[in-house]
Write a protein that holds these residues in place. Structure first.
Motif, mmCIF file in Angstrom:
data_model
loop_
_atom_site.group_PDB
_atom_site.id
_atom_site.type_symbol
_atom_site.label_atom_id
_atom_site.label_comp_id
_atom_site.label_asym_id
_atom_site.label_seq_id
_atom_site.Cartn_x
_atom_site.Cartn_y
_atom_site.Cartn_z
ATOM 1 N N HIS A 1 -1.956 -14.920 14.906
ATOM 2 C CA HIS A 1 -0.740 -14.372 14.300
ATOM 3 C C HIS A 1 0.509 -15.104 14.805
ATOM 4 N N THR B 1 3.700 -14.667 12.784
ATOM 5 C CA THR B 1 4.352 -13.365 12.974
ATOM 6 C C THR B 1 5.089 -13.316 14.302
ATOM 7 N N ASP C 1 7.563 -4.229 6.406
ATOM 8 C CA ASP C 1 6.540 -4.907 5.612
ATOM 9 C C ASP C 1 6.455 -6.355 6.083
ATOM 10 N N GLY C 2 5.552 -6.600 7.001
ATOM 11 C CA GLY C 2 5.452 -7.935 7.587
ATOM 12 C C GLY C 2 4.650 -8.921 6.781
ATOM 13 N N ASP C 3 3.744 -8.436 5.924
ATOM 14 C CA ASP C 3 2.892 -9.354 5.166
ATOM 15 C C ASP C 3 3.336 -9.514 3.719
ATOM 16 N N GLY C 4 4.438 -8.832 3.347
ATOM 17 C CA GLY C 4 5.012 -9.041 2.019
ATOM 18 C C GLY C 4 4.265 -8.419 0.870
ATOM 19 N N ASP C 5 3.428 -7.378 1.139
ATOM 20 C CA ASP C 5 2.679 -6.769 0.039
ATOM 21 C C ASP C 5 3.391 -5.562 -0.550
ATOM 22 N N SER D 1 -2.625 -3.705 8.739
ATOM 23 C CA SER D 1 -1.904 -4.978 8.694
ATOM 24 C C SER D 1 -1.280 -5.281 10.052
ATOM 25 N N PRO E 1 0.606 -7.949 10.876
ATOM 26 C CA PRO E 1 2.020 -8.312 10.733
ATOM 27 C C PRO E 1 2.931 -7.093 10.568
ATOM 28 N N ASP E 2 2.489 -6.110 9.767
ATOM 29 C CA ASP E 2 3.292 -4.896 9.599
ATOM 30 C C ASP E 2 3.452 -4.169 10.933
#
Length: 388
Positions: A97, A100, A196-200, A208, A210-211
């Motif tokens: 990661h 991130t 929202d770290g992964d952009g979904d 997630s 990243p989130d």
């Protein structure tokens, strides 16, 4: 237990006039929660769906009463939590990661070891997130009269998450104290810092990384983390060090500590306010705690947990294994309770007779050591107990 005392924590004690803060018949208590939720602006249908099937969970109460691990001294606690596997996994996760963590360091100035350590200790990098029903855990703890002012506001935050489609009252699970996800955040903190770290388009703290990591970083920043500054550093103390100068109550500039002979075991002493902390007194390891170290207490109030998490963050970034030294034997859990009772009888606020050497007990020990002519190092020994 994560930080839970927010500005809204006392709202439930005054809102709605005669709102029942805790205790009594459980069904009546839930009915009171329903009424308060609607008074806060949630429609009746949403409130009905949220509380449908809610139950009191005795396993939550058992877990709340069973926290003996925090009675362990720092060296033993750290050795239990820090393993070669956790170190290796941390390095793997840092690489996996990397993007991130680069974003966290750029946007928040929080070093990657800090989030990695929390991630490791809270859920073993997401592997063990807890299987308690979060709604039931929060309602159970709010009904219990030990700390209702902490948990009741979290119920209404969970209702808000539910209304947004980000919480399932029947399926969302986590730790016994209501925390959710890989770095274990409470509903109020998710509302404020969920990212929202992964952009979904969603904040999925359970699935997630990243989130979860970016949300945790946002929360630390909101708690006062000072960007691009250190948090902890192991040091060696000079001969003749004045033990009364140790403790979080005493702060000096890093250059002043350097001038009197403190030497870092890794890196250099920063030109920042800092305190010398001796988790096991004058014979044990010694650390210099910078302003960011105090932010850890907003996440978790256990001194031992906080120090271990802060130290593990440094280990993940290359610091050496701490020098355990040769500390004087500490007190057993029952002996610590006896000490706390004696201190409490003398008017000291020890934060509860729980057998845990927390910040309040340490402060009381320091003051009593000074009165008795003992080394003022905040480490309670049998000699101190006997003298009391």
């Amino acid at each position: 237990m994560r930080r839970m005392m927010t500005a809204a924590a006392f709202w439930a004690l005054t809102a709605g006039g005669a709102a029942a803060a805790c205790g009594g018949d459980f069904n009546a208590f839930v009915a009171d929660l329903r009424a308060e939720a609607q008074a806060r602006g949630h429609d009746a249908a949403t409130v009905q769906r949220f509380f449908a099937g809610v139950r009191q969970d005795p396993a939550v109460l058992r877990a709340d009463r069973r926290q003996g691990v925090f009675q362990l001294p720092f060296t033993e606690f750290a050795r239990r939590l820090i393993s070669a596997n956790r170190l290796n996994r941390g390095q793997q996760m840092a690489e996996r990661h990397d993007i991130t963590f680069d974003r966290i360091e750029r946007d928040y100035g929080i070093s990657r070891g800090v989030l990695l350590a929390f991630w490791a200790f809270e859920t073993d990098y997401g592997a063990v997130q807890g299987d308690f029903n979060t709604r039931d855990a929060l309602v159970t703890l709010a009904h219990d009269c030990r700390r209702p002012e902490i948990f009741r506001p979290q119920i209404f935050a969970a209702i808000e998450l539910f209304s947004r489609g980000d919480f399932d009252p029947n399926r969302t699970t986590g730790a016994w104290a209501g925390e959710i996800g890989m770095v274990q955040m409470l509903p109020e903190d998710i509302l404020e810092h969920g990212t929202d770290g992964d952009g979904d388009g969603h904040v999925r703290l359970k699935t997630s990384a990243p989130d979860a990591l970016l949300s945790g970083a946002s929360m630390l920043a909101g708690l006062g983390w000072r960007a691009d500054e250190p948090w902890l550093q192991e040091v060696t103390l000079p001969q003749g060090f004045d033990w009364a100068q140790s403790g979080l109550e005493v702060t000096k500039d890093g250059t002043d500590w350097d001038a009197i002979g403190l030497r870092p075991r890794h890196g250099e002493i920063a030109d920042l306010p800092a305190s010398v902390i001796l988790p096991q007194g004058k014979g044990g390891p010694a650390f210099l705690a910078y302003p960011n170290f105090r932010v850890y207490f907003e996440w978790n109030q256990s001194f031992t947990y906080v120090l271990t998490a802060a130290y593990f963050a440094k280990r993940l970034e290359g610091a050496p294994v701490f020098d355990a030294g040769n500390p004087a034997p500490g007190l057993s859990g029952e002996e610590m309770k006896a000490l706390q009772r004696k201190l409490k009888a003398r008017g000291y606020d020890v934060g509860g007779v729980d057998g845990i050497l927390g910040a309040n007990t340490r402060a009381a020990v320091r003051e009593m050591q000074g009165k008795l002519g003992l080394p003022v190092d905040a480490w309670p020994t049998r000699d101190l107990l006997d003298r009391l």
